[in-house]
Design a protein around this motif. Structure first.
Motif, mmCIF file in Angstrom:
data_model
loop_
_atom_site.group_PDB
_atom_site.id
_atom_site.type_symbol
_atom_site.label_atom_id
_atom_site.label_comp_id
_atom_site.label_asym_id
_atom_site.label_seq_id
_atom_site.Cartn_x
_atom_site.Cartn_y
_atom_site.Cartn_z
ATOM 1 N N LEU A 23 0.847 -1.189 0.000
ATOM 2 C CA LEU A 23 0.000 0.000 0.000
ATOM 3 C C LEU A 23 0.885 1.242 0.000
ATOM 4 C CD1 LEU A 23 -2.852 1.242 0.232
ATOM 5 C CD2 LEU A 23 -2.587 1.165 2.707
ATOM 6 N N VAL A 24 0.692 2.082 -1.003
ATOM 7 C CA VAL A 24 1.419 3.352 -1.057
ATOM 8 C C VAL A 24 0.419 4.442 -0.695
ATOM 9 C CG1 VAL A 24 2.695 4.936 -2.529
ATOM 10 C CG2 VAL A 24 2.990 2.478 -2.818
ATOM 11 N N PHE A 25 0.690 5.134 0.418
ATOM 12 C CA PHE A 25 -0.248 6.132 0.928
ATOM 13 C C PHE A 25 0.290 7.530 0.645
ATOM 14 C CE2 PHE A 25 -1.638 8.745 4.668
ATOM 15 C CZ PHE A 25 -2.989 8.772 4.368
ATOM 16 N N CYS A 26 -0.416 8.282 -0.202
ATOM 17 C CA CYS A 26 0.057 9.633 -0.531
ATOM 18 C C CYS A 26 -1.110 10.561 -0.819
ATOM 19 C CB CYS A 26 0.989 9.582 -1.738
ATOM 20 S SG CYS A 26 1.546 11.206 -2.255
ATOM 21 N N PRO A 27 -1.580 11.292 0.191
ATOM 22 C CA PRO A 27 -2.653 12.264 -0.044
ATOM 23 C C PRO A 27 -2.242 13.289 -1.111
ATOM 24 C CG PRO A 27 -2.351 11.913 2.295
ATOM 25 C CD PRO A 27 -1.201 11.244 1.614
ATOM 26 N N LEU A 28 -3.231 13.766 -1.858
ATOM 27 C CA LEU A 28 -2.965 14.726 -2.936
ATOM 28 C C LEU A 28 -2.849 16.132 -2.365
ATOM 29 C CD1 LEU A 28 -5.587 13.432 -5.527
ATOM 30 C CD2 LEU A 28 -3.109 13.288 -5.762
ATOM 31 N N ILE A 43 7.342 1.553 -9.930
ATOM 32 C CA ILE A 43 8.530 0.694 -9.876
ATOM 33 C C ILE A 43 8.184 -0.642 -9.215
ATOM 34 C CG2 ILE A 43 10.775 0.452 -8.716
ATOM 35 C CD1 ILE A 43 11.227 3.428 -9.351
ATOM 36 N N LEU A 44 7.373 -0.567 -8.159
ATOM 37 C CA LEU A 44 6.970 -1.795 -7.460
ATOM 38 C C LEU A 44 6.046 -2.637 -8.332
ATOM 39 C CD1 LEU A 44 6.400 -0.230 -3.932
ATOM 40 C CD2 LEU A 44 8.254 -1.755 -4.593
ATOM 41 N N THR A 45 5.123 -1.977 -9.032
ATOM 42 C CA THR A 45 4.207 -2.697 -9.926
ATOM 43 C C THR A 45 4.996 -3.385 -11.036
ATOM 44 O OG1 THR A 45 2.501 -1.049 -9.511
ATOM 45 C CG2 THR A 45 2.185 -2.454 -11.428
ATOM 46 N N GLU A 46 5.920 -2.645 -11.610
ATOM 47 C CA GLU A 46 6.738 -3.168 -12.705
ATOM 48 C C GLU A 46 7.497 -4.429 -12.273
ATOM 49 O OE1 GLU A 46 9.708 -0.938 -15.838
ATOM 50 O OE2 GLU A 46 10.201 -0.867 -13.723
ATOM 51 N N ALA A 47 7.874 -4.470 -10.986
ATOM 52 C CA ALA A 47 8.624 -5.625 -10.477
ATOM 53 C C ALA A 47 7.707 -6.796 -10.134
ATOM 54 C CB ALA A 47 9.442 -5.209 -9.263
ATOM 55 N N GLY A 48 6.414 -6.635 -10.354
ATOM 56 C CA GLY A 48 5.512 -7.765 -10.167
ATOM 57 C C GLY A 48 4.748 -7.781 -8.854
ATOM 58 N N ASN A 50 1.759 -6.449 -6.148
ATOM 59 C CA ASN A 50 0.394 -5.908 -6.221
ATOM 60 C C ASN A 50 0.361 -4.605 -5.430
ATOM 61 O OD1 ASN A 50 -0.231 -8.221 -7.555
ATOM 62 N ND2 ASN A 50 -1.638 -9.017 -6.002
ATOM 63 N N VAL A 51 0.272 -3.513 -6.132
ATOM 64 C CA VAL A 51 0.387 -2.211 -5.476
ATOM 65 C C VAL A 51 -0.940 -1.468 -5.503
ATOM 66 C CG1 VAL A 51 1.628 -0.020 -5.447
ATOM 67 C CG2 VAL A 51 2.790 -2.087 -6.209
ATOM 68 N N THR A 52 -1.335 -0.923 -4.367
ATOM 69 C CA THR A 52 -2.487 -0.036 -4.305
ATOM 70 C C THR A 52 -1.983 1.346 -3.918
ATOM 71 O OG1 THR A 52 -3.885 -1.849 -3.568
ATOM 72 C CG2 THR A 52 -4.717 0.381 -3.203
ATOM 73 N N LEU A 53 -2.340 2.342 -4.722
ATOM 74 C CA LEU A 53 -2.012 3.718 -4.357
ATOM 75 C C LEU A 53 -3.252 4.321 -3.712
ATOM 76 C CD1 LEU A 53 -0.102 6.220 -4.521
ATOM 77 C CD2 LEU A 53 -1.088 6.702 -6.743
ATOM 78 N N PHE A 54 -3.108 4.742 -2.454
ATOM 79 C CA PHE A 54 -4.232 5.347 -1.738
ATOM 80 C C PHE A 54 -3.963 6.845 -1.658
ATOM 81 C CE2 PHE A 54 -6.586 5.477 2.614
ATOM 82 C CZ PHE A 54 -7.667 6.077 1.998
ATOM 83 N N SER A 55 -4.734 7.623 -2.420
ATOM 84 C CA SER A 55 -4.505 9.068 -2.514
ATOM 85 C C SER A 55 -5.740 9.870 -2.113
ATOM 86 C CB SER A 55 -4.130 9.444 -3.956
ATOM 87 O OG SER A 55 -2.762 9.337 -4.151
ATOM 88 N N THR A 71 0.520 1.388 -12.305
ATOM 89 C CA THR A 71 -0.304 1.012 -11.158
ATOM 90 C C THR A 71 -1.754 1.402 -11.437
ATOM 91 O OG1 THR A 71 1.605 1.532 -9.801
ATOM 92 C CG2 THR A 71 -0.470 1.195 -8.649
ATOM 93 N N LYS A 72 -2.612 0.380 -11.526
ATOM 94 C CA LYS A 72 -3.996 0.672 -11.914
ATOM 95 C C LYS A 72 -4.918 0.808 -10.698
ATOM 96 C CE LYS A 72 -3.272 0.420 -16.376
ATOM 97 N NZ LYS A 72 -2.257 1.463 -16.543
ATOM 98 N N ASP A 73 -4.487 0.207 -9.599
ATOM 99 C CA ASP A 73 -5.342 0.178 -8.418
ATOM 100 C C ASP A 73 -5.119 1.453 -7.589
ATOM 101 O OD1 ASP A 73 -6.945 -0.520 -6.371
ATOM 102 O OD2 ASP A 73 -5.800 -2.270 -5.733
ATOM 103 N N VAL A 74 -5.939 2.468 -7.843
ATOM 104 C CA VAL A 74 -5.782 3.742 -7.139
ATOM 105 C C VAL A 74 -7.068 4.046 -6.374
ATOM 106 C CG1 VAL A 74 -5.229 6.190 -7.358
ATOM 107 C CG2 VAL A 74 -4.251 4.568 -8.974
ATOM 108 N N ALA A 75 -6.956 4.270 -5.069
ATOM 109 C CA ALA A 75 -8.134 4.581 -4.249
ATOM 110 C C ALA A 75 -8.119 6.060 -3.875
ATOM 111 C CB ALA A 75 -8.122 3.715 -2.996
ATOM 112 N N TYR A 76 -9.281 6.689 -3.997
ATOM 113 C CA TYR A 76 -9.402 8.108 -3.629
ATOM 114 C C TYR A 76 -10.355 8.249 -2.449
ATOM 115 C CZ TYR A 76 -7.263 9.129 -8.146
ATOM 116 O OH TYR A 76 -6.409 9.202 -9.220
#
Ligand SMILES: *[C@@H]1O[C@H](CO)[C@@H](O)[C@H](O)[C@H]1NC(C)=O
Ligand SMILES: *[C@@H]1O[C@H](CO)[C@@H](O)[C@H](O)[C@H]1NC(C)=O
Length: 526
Positions: A23-28, A43-48, A50-55, A71-76
């Motif tokens: 989980l990558v947590f980065c508010p906008l 970079i993490l997604t490219e390496a295989g 499962n990454v979720t970006l929570f913004s 990274t396609k899995d992005v939560a807002y």
């Protein structure tokens, strides 16, 4: 056949490492912050993995950007009215054109950062249904920036066992200190310092004062309440010290050299993707033609936070008149306003543009030099691409960045208060464009970065995977973290040594005095 062997190769590559849920947590709230975290997620997604970006949103405008490519899995999550109001405050940045960013800003700045993470925390605590969805993904690791320590109660709620801090800035003494890193104000310029590593007595005093004030005011709330049990407090600095690693957006071949700990991983320049930019033909026809107009071309950009259109009118006149003097040079100026006629009427060698393809221009051999505010993103880019630079810092960490780059002899620092003075500006332009030594030094730095023994991307990936596998790493926790000020700086030992020396000296003194008086008495009686 080739395709098939490539496929096998990828299969081997992916199966040789375990895939993790991250989980990558980065508010906008800041363009540069989101760019940095978007790149890390990719970079993490490219390496295989499962990454979720929570913004969660703080500034609405940034919802229009997509910060990730892979990274396609992005939560807002929408902001509360209170959080939105804080976001609106960030927009009012005009005053830094002619105001000093000094120690007096610390109380206000720290209060601001505390309020932003506290309010973001309230928003998270009020949206547990969304968090429950995230919890299902059973993350192995969470990555966040220390501005948003509200990730700590979030992490507890999501039952994530390991975490790493990633900083989009080059140096941040509070979190580094919490992890037990060396924070020495004698030779490490603070985040908002205006001096290099070689400081005068006054500069060291000021650098120490900044550190003391940051410690007193604190950058982050002292504690958070657990979302499940309000009685339970999560103490911020104590919890932060359990981070497996802290990734800094600094590069040891660029930043001031200093002693540091194993947990501190320096990945500065990770956002600069040299390989994709090096291949030519990335610029559109229009930009290509502009670069062909004259022998030399200089790019002027003050970034996207403090806008050129908001600078005092006298600065605009000073800059354009200086550009007019150098009529055999093309100037590209990132300028957002529509009022160019008022100060630049009839000047042929300036090309104004509301947006510039900065990286592509910097990567182009036809671009001769760069004038920048010295945001870290720009400094990393210009260092990698090896262009001589005029650094004109405005606020925040830009003064430190300017000093950092200047050490490598490929840049000159320029005071924003001189922007109205066309003579001084024109001299700076001439120096950076026609003194070869700046270009040569900038090229050398660029080669150091390109050939650095371990690439930032590899450093980052390997350490994240290690942290996801092993969680907390108490063996890397330095004992210095638990020492008091007096022990750490050996003040007790210095006191003992001083006492012993003073005792010996005074005993000797009295003995000699006694002997001398005996001798005197003897001479008298003789
Ligand atoms: C990652 O996602 C894929 C597809 O959704 C899934 O099959 C895989 O189990 C996930 N990996 C982990 C470590 O959960
Ligand atoms: C920059 O120039 C100074 C003075 O000539 C020199 O002492 C220093 O080593 C140079 N720095 C680098 C990084 O080359």
């Amino acid at each position: 056949m080739k395709g098939f062997s490539l496929y096998l190769y990828y299969l081997l590559l992916i199966s040789s490492t375990t895939s993790y849920n991250i989980l990558v947590f980065c508010p906008l709230f800041g363009h540069s912050h989101s760019t940095f975290f978007g790149r890390l997620a990719d970079i993490l997604t490219e390496a295989g993995h499962n990454v979720t970006l929570f913004s969660p949103t703080i500034i609405d405008e940034f919802r229009n950007y997509s910060y990730t490519k892979l990274t396609k899995d992005v939560a807002y999550l929408d902001p509360s009215p209170e959080l939105k109001a804080i976001g609106d405050l960030i927009a009012g940045n005009k005053r830094w054109w002619n105001q000093e960013f000094s120690v007096f800003e610390i109380p206000q700045t720290t209060r601001f950062f505390k309020s932003i993470t506290r309010e973001q925390n309230n928003v998270l605590a009020n949206n547990l249904a969304l968090l429950d969805g995230l919890k299902q993904k059973k993350f192995d690791l969470i990555l966040f920036e220390s501005v948003f320590t509200c990730a700590l109660p979030l992490m507890e709620y999501l039952e994530i066992k390991s975490f790493a801090v990633a900083q989009s800035i080059a140096y941040e003494p509070i979190t580094l200190g919490a992890l037990g890193d060396t924070v020495m104000t004698s030779h490490i310029p603070n985040l908002m310092a205006q001096s290099s590593d070689k400081m005068s007595l006054c500069e060291r005093m000021l650098n120490t004062l900044i550190q003391a004030m940051l410690n007193v005011y604190g950058m982050t709330p002292e504690y958070y309440q657990s979302y499940t049990n309000p009685e339970k407090k999560i103490y911020t600095l104590e919890k932060l010290s359990e981070a497996s690693f802290i990734f800094m957006n600094s590069n040891p071949f660029l930043d001031f050299p200093r002693a540091t700990i194993t947990k501190n991983i320096q990945i500065g320049g990770i956002s600069v993707n040299l390989d994709t930019l090096k291949s030519s033909g990335k610029l559109t026809e229009e930009w290509d033609q502009i670069l062909n107009l004259r022998e030399k071309t200089l790019l002027v950009s003050f970034g996207s936070v403090i806008l050129s259109q908001d600078m005092p009118f006298a600065y605009k006149v000073g800059l354009t008149n200086a550009m007019k003097q150098l009529n055999d040079v093309t100037f590209i100026w990132k300028y957002e306003g529509d009022d160019k006629k008022e100060f630049a009427n009839g000047i042929k060698n300036i090309h104004f543009s509301k947006w510039v393809p900065q990286r592509e221009l910097l990567a182009d051999p036809r671009l001769s030099a760069f004038m920048t505010h010295g945001g870290l993103g720009s400094v990393n880019e210009v260092s990698y691409f090896g262009k001589p630079t005029i650094m004109c810092p405005l606020s925040g960490d830009q003064m430190r960045n300017a000093k950092m780059l200047e050490r490598h002899n490929g840049s000159i620092e320029f005071s924003k208060y001189d922007l109205h003075n066309e003579k001084v500006v024109a001299n700076a332009f001439r120096k950076i464009l026609y003194d070869e030594s700046y270009t040569l030094s900038a090229k050398r730095l660029s080669e150091h970065l390109q050939f650095q023994p371990v690439k930032p991307k590899e450093l980052f990936l390997k350490h994240v995977e290690f942290a996801a596998r092993f969680g907390k790493l108490p063996s890397l926790d330095p004992y210095s973290r638990q020492m008091g000020f007096i022990q750490y700086f050996l003040i007790d030992i210095a006191f003992i040594v001083l006492t012993v020396v003073l005792t010996i000296v005074s005993v000797l003194y009295f003995v000699l005095k006694f002997v001398a008086s005996c001798l005197k008495a003897k001479i008298k009686t003789d």
